[in-house]
Design a protein around this motif. Structure first.
Motif, PDB file in Angstrom:
ATOM      1  N   TRP A   1     -36.610  -2.907  20.967  1.00  0.00           N
ATOM      2  CA  TRP A   1     -37.738  -3.541  21.664  1.00  0.00           C
ATOM      3  C   TRP A   1     -37.343  -3.866  23.111  1.00  0.00           C
ATOM      4  N   SER A   2     -36.068  -4.263  23.280  1.00  0.00           N
ATOM      5  CA  SER A   2     -35.582  -4.521  24.643  1.00  0.00           C
ATOM      6  C   SER A   2     -35.633  -3.245  25.466  1.00  0.00           C
ATOM      7  N   GLN A   3     -35.295  -2.134  24.836  1.00  0.00           N
ATOM      8  CA  GLN A   3     -35.308  -0.861  25.561  1.00  0.00           C
ATOM      9  C   GLN A   3     -36.725  -0.482  25.994  1.00  0.00           C
ATOM     10  N   ILE A   4     -37.680  -0.689  25.095  1.00  0.00           N
ATOM     11  CA  ILE A   4     -39.067  -0.333  25.426  1.00  0.00           C
ATOM     12  C   ILE A   4     -39.573  -1.199  26.576  1.00  0.00           C
ATOM     13  N   VAL A   5     -39.302  -2.490  26.490  1.00  0.00           N
ATOM     14  CA  VAL A   5     -39.789  -3.393  27.541  1.00  0.00           C
ATOM     15  C   VAL A   5     -39.047  -3.130  28.852  1.00  0.00           C
ATOM     16  N   ALA A   6     -37.762  -2.855  28.759  1.00  0.00           N
ATOM     17  CA  ALA A   6     -37.006  -2.522  29.970  1.00  0.00           C
ATOM     18  C   ALA A   6     -37.598  -1.280  30.617  1.00  0.00           C
ATOM     19  N   ASP A   7     -37.995  -0.338  29.788  1.00  0.00           N
ATOM     20  CA  ASP A   7     -38.584   0.893  30.308  1.00  0.00           C
ATOM     21  C   ASP A   7     -39.951   0.626  30.936  1.00  0.00           C
ATOM     22  N   GLN A   8     -40.749  -0.180  30.277  1.00  0.00           N
ATOM     23  CA  GLN A   8     -42.111  -0.418  30.753  1.00  0.00           C
ATOM     24  C   GLN A   8     -42.157  -1.309  31.979  1.00  0.00           C
ATOM     25  N   LEU A   9     -41.334  -2.371  31.973  1.00  0.00           N
ATOM     26  CA  LEU A   9     -41.397  -3.349  33.063  1.00  0.00           C
ATOM     27  C   LEU A   9     -40.333  -3.106  34.125  1.00  0.00           C
ATOM     28  N   GLY A  10     -39.367  -2.258  33.804  1.00  0.00           N
ATOM     29  CA  GLY A  10     -38.312  -2.001  34.782  1.00  0.00           C
ATOM     30  C   GLY A  10     -37.399  -3.191  35.000  1.00  0.00           C
ATOM     31  N   VAL A  11     -37.255  -4.013  33.978  1.00  0.00           N
ATOM     32  CA  VAL A  11     -36.294  -5.121  34.085  1.00  0.00           C
ATOM     33  C   VAL A  11     -35.037  -4.723  33.311  1.00  0.00           C
ATOM     34  N   PRO A  12     -33.885  -5.298  33.668  1.00  0.00           N
ATOM     35  CA  PRO A  12     -32.667  -4.907  32.958  1.00  0.00           C
ATOM     36  C   PRO A  12     -32.728  -5.243  31.464  1.00  0.00           C
ATOM     37  N   PHE A  13     -32.204  -4.337  30.671  1.00  0.00           N
ATOM     38  CA  PHE A  13     -32.078  -4.495  29.217  1.00  0.00           C
ATOM     39  C   PHE A  13     -31.495  -5.870  28.871  1.00  0.00           C
ATOM     40  N   GLU A  14     -30.495  -6.278  29.624  1.00  0.00           N
ATOM     41  CA  GLU A  14     -29.787  -7.535  29.327  1.00  0.00           C
ATOM     42  C   GLU A  14     -30.661  -8.757  29.599  1.00  0.00           C
ATOM     43  N   ASP A  15     -31.706  -8.594  30.388  1.00  0.00           N
ATOM     44  CA  ASP A  15     -32.539  -9.745  30.753  1.00  0.00           C
ATOM     45  C   ASP A  15     -33.631 -10.027  29.723  1.00  0.00           C
ATOM     46  N   ILE A  16     -33.620  -9.283  28.631  1.00  0.00           N
ATOM     47  CA  ILE A  16     -34.717  -9.379  27.664  1.00  0.00           C
ATOM     48  C   ILE A  16     -34.216  -9.995  26.362  1.00  0.00           C
ATOM     49  N   ARG A  17     -34.985 -10.942  25.861  1.00  0.00           N
ATOM     50  CA  ARG A  17     -34.688 -11.555  24.559  1.00  0.00           C
ATOM     51  C   ARG A  17     -35.878 -11.285  23.643  1.00  0.00           C
ATOM     52  N   VAL A  18     -35.603 -10.747  22.481  1.00  0.00           N
ATOM     53  CA  VAL A  18     -36.679 -10.439  21.524  1.00  0.00           C
ATOM     54  C   VAL A  18     -36.721 -11.532  20.466  1.00  0.00           C
ATOM     55  N   LEU A  19     -37.899 -12.081  20.238  1.00  0.00           N
ATOM     56  CA  LEU A  19     -38.075 -13.162  19.277  1.00  0.00           C
ATOM     57  C   LEU A  19     -38.968 -12.675  18.139  1.00  0.00           C
ATOM     58  N   HIS A  20     -38.587 -13.005  16.921  1.00  0.00           N
ATOM     59  CA  HIS A  20     -39.383 -12.546  15.782  1.00  0.00           C
ATOM     60  C   HIS A  20     -39.072 -13.387  14.559  1.00  0.00           C
ATOM     61  N   GLY A  21     -39.904 -13.226  13.537  1.00  0.00           N
ATOM     62  CA  GLY A  21     -39.571 -13.774  12.232  1.00  0.00           C
ATOM     63  C   GLY A  21     -39.801 -15.269  12.078  1.00  0.00           C
ATOM     64  N   ASP A  22     -40.600 -15.870  12.906  1.00  0.00           N
ATOM     65  CA  ASP A  22     -40.892 -17.297  12.773  1.00  0.00           C
ATOM     66  C   ASP A  22     -42.342 -17.481  13.196  1.00  0.00           C
ATOM     67  N   THR A  23     -43.166 -17.941  12.286  1.00  0.00           N
ATOM     68  CA  THR A  23     -44.604 -17.985  12.596  1.00  0.00           C
ATOM     69  C   THR A  23     -44.943 -19.016  13.656  1.00  0.00           C
ATOM     70  N   LEU A  24     -44.014 -19.922  13.958  1.00  0.00           N
ATOM     71  CA  LEU A  24     -44.265 -20.846  15.066  1.00  0.00           C
ATOM     72  C   LEU A  24     -44.027 -20.141  16.402  1.00  0.00           C
ATOM     73  N   VAL A  25     -43.020 -19.298  16.437  1.00  0.00           N
ATOM     74  CA  VAL A  25     -42.674 -18.576  17.658  1.00  0.00           C
ATOM     75  C   VAL A  25     -43.559 -17.349  17.821  1.00  0.00           C
ATOM     76  N   SER A  26     -43.798 -16.706  16.708  1.00  0.00           N
ATOM     77  CA  SER A  26     -44.572 -15.469  16.682  1.00  0.00           C
ATOM     78  C   SER A  26     -45.745 -15.668  15.731  1.00  0.00           C
ATOM     79  N   PRO A  27     -46.831 -16.259  16.234  1.00  0.00           N
ATOM     80  CA  PRO A  27     -47.884 -16.702  15.310  1.00  0.00           C
ATOM     81  C   PRO A  27     -48.704 -15.588  14.681  1.00  0.00           C
ATOM     82  N   LYS A  28     -48.684 -14.394  15.262  1.00  0.00           N
ATOM     83  CA  LYS A  28     -49.505 -13.299  14.727  1.00  0.00           C
ATOM     84  C   LYS A  28     -48.629 -12.128  14.374  1.00  0.00           C
ATOM     85  N   GLY A  29     -48.877 -11.527  13.236  1.00  0.00           N
ATOM     86  CA  GLY A  29     -48.104 -10.339  12.916  1.00  0.00           C
ATOM     87  C   GLY A  29     -48.448  -9.802  11.554  1.00  0.00           C
ATOM     88  N   MET A  30     -48.119  -8.554  11.352  1.00  0.00           N
ATOM     89  CA  MET A  30     -48.298  -7.921  10.047  1.00  0.00           C
ATOM     90  C   MET A  30     -46.965  -7.487   9.462  1.00  0.00           C
TER      91      MET A  30
END
Lengths: 155, 787
Positions: B511-540
């Motif tokens: 996911w960091s790679q995709i966002v780095a590619d799309q936004l042109g920000v460094p891979f290292e500058d990206i944090r992916v958050l998942h697996g907690d409905t408080l942090v990530s309220p919508k998902g399948m």
């Protein structure tokens, strides 16, 4: 209750334990060393492998009282600031996915290389027979152990 | 800036080492069983030791009197509060969905079904007390065989009978296809019951604070669990938080809403303390849903030149004792895949869901598609023999040509892309196909005691689950979209929130790679958050190889919105019209004046300060996107397996295994290769090693890893993998890879075994093809079928 003294990852502990307490539960629940997980109840999976006096054991198959006086190294104590060569090789070869088997697999691999610093692929596979992984199909684990051997992990 | 730009442009297709690894290889992982809360108590279950019985009494007094025991409850004690576990996929209008209380009340229907729960101060005390629960059972006859279960007069699993549903599909003129067909081949295949065996056993922790509950669970589906707790157990959704911390593998087994999750929530509310439960492996083998377990009768009609005219499939699918979250829908995920990569005039399928007194079945890696692929790829080999045709040539004669895509199959699916010729040519080359065929002929000619067999699997699958409208048309209880949001932090760093919930797949990296590619920000500058409905309220959530093909596309949409918002602010900063700006590699620049520009990370800071934003522009670059795919994705590939079969011992050795997979565009080839390896291993395990076995009384005899053979490194071969690429029709061109290997490899291995022993007149061996079964098949054949 029985009194035990045990050194874990360089720290000395003294505790009263139930005679039936498994070493892995002592590590996880008494002294908080949760880096070592439990994957089965028949000593088949090896997820709980630790070094006891330098030799790999499945800590679900050792009673805490049997570890009295022993020096235990868990995955948490394997690296000394820098990652152990086996840890580094697992990262570089993508030898883990979910990572649940990984602590035991790394400890078992380190012990394998101590025993046989330059194993063949077949020897790696046989040597890790007691550690199950459900994610990787083992291909990259074998590559990682080979890489760690080349890096001199067994010397 | 230039270096960063180059790195960012190269993100897709780059074998980035995983961000996840550092915690996983140093023992700092946050497994659910690691959680310890102040005052936390432990649950243990008393489970049925019998397959089928009336419960005539539950005596908890001895258990309650054990030291350290806080409470004990039977199913009756919880009464209406424990409700019924939901089935989200009522596949037909008249499907029988029996009540499924989390703990049995009147009757138990499989060994391991929970009957009572005890709560104690530690796990040992809880286990001791659970052993003191005294239950009176009045035995009822077990129902263990699907075919016998449907016979007149069979004992019943449920009052309504043993048939849950019958689902049919038909397309084309079946009578015309089969009547007068020069060749018709019919086979019956057995898909044995499998036990998923994710390495991390299930675990749950539940904590109430006031009227809010937090449930930590080793689950693939925190969002679905939150919804289910709310929709079916009356806890207001805004008061439920579900967290899937680090999860140690799932393979479908943690795509479930379980009795233990519900009971942890209810019991912790009753006792007013947090509670934890972690299963033992033997408890898990009994009570984590099982996979597969079908009888497949398959008939194929062809012309003399090998052209397929029609295909007819009749399935019996073992539901087990109850319908769990998606139990009845699993065979349907395969129902559309029997035609696979082949063109034909007509196709029909009937699936009968059958109740037995066994653990319910549900999703297991591939879920319906491995079963379908096995049957079609096996019978293609049988048809080739019948026609005297080389099996690859038969496949080639029938498969969809690369220039025919998009192609709508007889099952009604539109395959958007594929190139079966390319994958097969590459696989043949890597495998040394022609050379191995020559060696095989030579060894057969001299009557070698160790025979060589070559197995082919030119598989495809449908994944990227799923277009919501299609799920609706199949009566599924939810949509198939996925959600993502991007938070541009003031310092230019990025938080990526995803609704898919990784448990080993490496989302934090990919996911960091995709966002780095799309936004042109460094891979290292990206944090992916998942697996907690408080942090990530919508998902399948994560299953069905959907994360990249659905969740990855949601990510792209969310990035688009960030860029659109940033563009307006960049235009103000650069005193240019938005129409005159270009965005590339993370930087807006003015067309014709490349020196004038601002990076998206600089714009993030300017947006945070909000001093000079254009009027009416909100001071935020953050975005949300929900993506609903308009089609499934269709990974495919050609897997070739060479086995050596020792005809004197029945021992099967995989000599070489080549997999060429087309999973579309690849984000991280290292992760993709790892998924393929692991998938192949699980498919080989079905072919050679694994089977969940119940004895005649309905006891699970493979309840431990000493009895259920999950293969070790010593039991598996090395794999040769490569890829061919036909981009999928979505914006990233991605298809998904999680299940491909498992779907492909089982028929490749079994086809190779049968190919090796076919000179003895053998055309099937029931999986798992253990040495004993292979040896017996050869003995029987040599005795002229007398044994």
């Amino acid at each position: 209750m029985a009194q035990i003294k045990v050194t874990v990852d360089g720290v000395q502990y003294a505790d009263q334990v139930e005679p039936r307490l498994l070493l892995v539960h002592y590590l996880r629940e008494v002294i908080g060393k949760t880096g070592t997980p439990v994957g089965c109840d028949t000593s088949n999976c090896g997820a709980c492998t630790v070094l006891m006096d330098g030799v790999s054991v499945k800590s679900c198959s050792v009673l805490a009282v049997q570890a009295d006086g022993a020096d235990i190294t868990t995955i948490e104590g394997l690296s000394d600031g820098e990652w152990h060569p086996v840890q580094r090789a697992f990262h570089e070869e993508h030898a883990l996915q979910c990572g649940y088997c990984t602590p035991g697999m790394i400890i078992a691999a380190a012990d394998l290389l101590r025993d046989n610093p330059h194993p063949t692929d077949a020897e790696i596979r046989e040597g890790l027979e007691g550690n199950l992984c459900r994610c990787t199909g083992y291909e990259n684990i074998v590559r990682a152990v080979r890489r760690a051997a080349e890096a001199g992990a067994g010397q | 800036m230039t270096a960063t730009t180059d790195a960012a442009q190269a993100e897709l297709g780059r074998a980035r080492l995983r961000k996840e690894d550092a915690r996983l290889i140093t023992g700092q992982t946050n497994w659910t069983d690691n959680i310890s809360l102040p005052g936390m108590l432990h649950m243990a279950f008393a489970r049925s030791p019998v397959a089928h019985a009336k419960i005539t009494g539950v005596d908890l007094s001895a258990a309650r009197n054990m030291p350290g025991v806080i409470a004990a409850f039977s199913g009756a004690d919880l009464g209406a509060e424990q409700g019924s576990l939901p089935c989200a996929w009522p596949v037909t209008e008249d499907i029988v969905i029996p009540p499924h209380p989390p703990m049995a009340v009147d009757e138990v229907r499989y060994v391991g079904e929970a009957v009572a729960v005890v709560v104690a101060r530690d796990r040992y005390a809880a286990a001791d007390a659970a052993a003191m629960v005294d239950v009176d059972y009045e035995p009822l006859p077990p129902v263990l065989d699907m075919r016998a279960a449907l016979a007149e007069g069979s004992p019943k699993v449920h009052e309504a009978g043993n048939k849950s549903y019958e689902w049919v599909f038909a397309a084309g003129d079946m009578d015309a296809a089969f009547a007068g067909a020069p060749v018709v081949v019919e086979r019956t295949y057995r898909q044995q019951r499998l036990i998923p065996c994710a390495m991390e056993p299930r675990a749950v922790v539940s904590q109430w604070v006031g009227d809010q509950v937090t449930l930590w669970s080793a689950t693939q589906i925190p969002h679905v669990v939150r919804f289910a707790l709310s929709a079916f157990f009356g806890i207001p959704e805004q008061d439920v938080r579900v967290i899937a911390p680090d999860v140690g593998g799932g393979f479908g087994s943690k795509l479930q809403f379980t009795a233990e999750e519900v009971l942890a929530v209810l019991v912790s509310r009753r006792v007013g303390k947090p509670v934890k439960w972690t299963e033992s492996r033997s408890e898990g083998n009994m009570t984590v849903h099982h996979g597969r377990d079908q009888w497949q009768r398959i008939r194929i009609a062809a012309d003399a030149d090998g052209r397929i005219r029609g295909l007819d499939v009749d399935l019996l699918a073992d539901m087990g004792a109850y319908l769990m979250l998606v139990t009845p829908g699993i065979p349907l995920l395969g129902a559309f895949m029997y035609p696979a990569i082949y063109k034909m005039d007509a196709y029909s399928l009937k699936c009968t869901g059958v109740f037995t007194t066994k653990m319910p079945t549900d999703a297991y890696r591939g879920a319906g598609r491995p079963e379908a692929t096995f049957a079609i790829e096996r019978i293609m080999d049988e048809l080739a023999v019948e026609l005297g045709m080389e099996p690859l040539e038969l496949r080639e004669r029938n498969w969809i040509k690369h220039e025919e895509f998009p192609y709508t199959t007889i099952a009604g699916l539109t395959y958007d892309s594929g190139n079966y010729e390319a994958a097969t040519a590459r696989a043949k080359e890597l495998f040394g196909y022609d050379e191995l065929r020559r060696e095989q002929a030579e060894r057969n000619a001299r009557g070698d005691t160790v025979r060589l067999g070559i197995g082919i699997s030119t598989f495809t699958e449908m994944c990227g689950l799923a277009p919501s409208r299609v799920l609706g048309s199949l009566s599924y209880g939810a949509g198939g979209w996925e959600h993502a949001s991007i938070r541009m932090l003031p310092t230019g760093k990025v938080e990526v929130v995803t609704g898919s919930s990784a448990h080993g797949q490496g989302h934090e990296t990919a996911w960091s790679q995709i966002v780095a590619d799309q936004l042109g920000v460094p891979f290292e500058d990206i944090r992916v958050l998942h697996g907690d409905t408080l942090v990530s309220p919508k998902g399948m959530d994560t299953y069905g190889s959907r994360s990249l093909a659905v969740g990855g596309l949601a990510l792209v949409s969310a990035c688009d919105k960030v860029v659109d918002k940033a563009k307006v602010i960049a235009a103000a900063m650069l005193e240019a019209s938005p129409d005159d700006l270009e965005f590339a590699a993370g930087r807006f620049s003015v067309r014709g004046d490349p020196e004038a520009g601002a990076t998206i990370q600089e714009i993030a800071l300017a947006t945070f300060a909000a001093h000079n934003l254009p009027a009416g522009v909100e001071p935020s670059l953050d975005s949300d996107a929900t993506y609903d795919p308009d089609n499934f994705s269709f990974p495919h590939g050609t897997h070739l397996c060479a086995t050596e079969v020792d005809t004197e011992t029945g021992m099967v050795t995989i000599r070489s295994y080549v997999a060429v997979d087309d999973v579309g565009v690849v984000v991280n080839p290292m992760i993709v290769e790892g998924q393929v390896h692991g998938g192949i291993a699980q498919g080989i395990a079905q072919a050679l090693y694994e089977e969940g076995v119940y004895d005649d009384d309905g006891n699970l005899v493979t309840s431990t890893l000493a009895d259920y053979l999950v293969p070790s490194a010593a039991d598996l071969p090395s794999y040769v993998t490569d890829r061919s690429v036909s981009p999928a029709g979505n914006r990233l061109g991605v298809k998904g890879v999680g299940e491909a290997g498992t779907i492909a490899s089982t028929p490749a291995v079994v086809n190779a075994i049968i190919d090796a022993v076919r000179p003895f007149g053998i055309n099937d061996i029931t999986m798992p093809c253990t040495p004993e079964r292979v040896w017996r098949a050869i003995q029987t054949a040599q005795d002229g079928g007398a044994a």
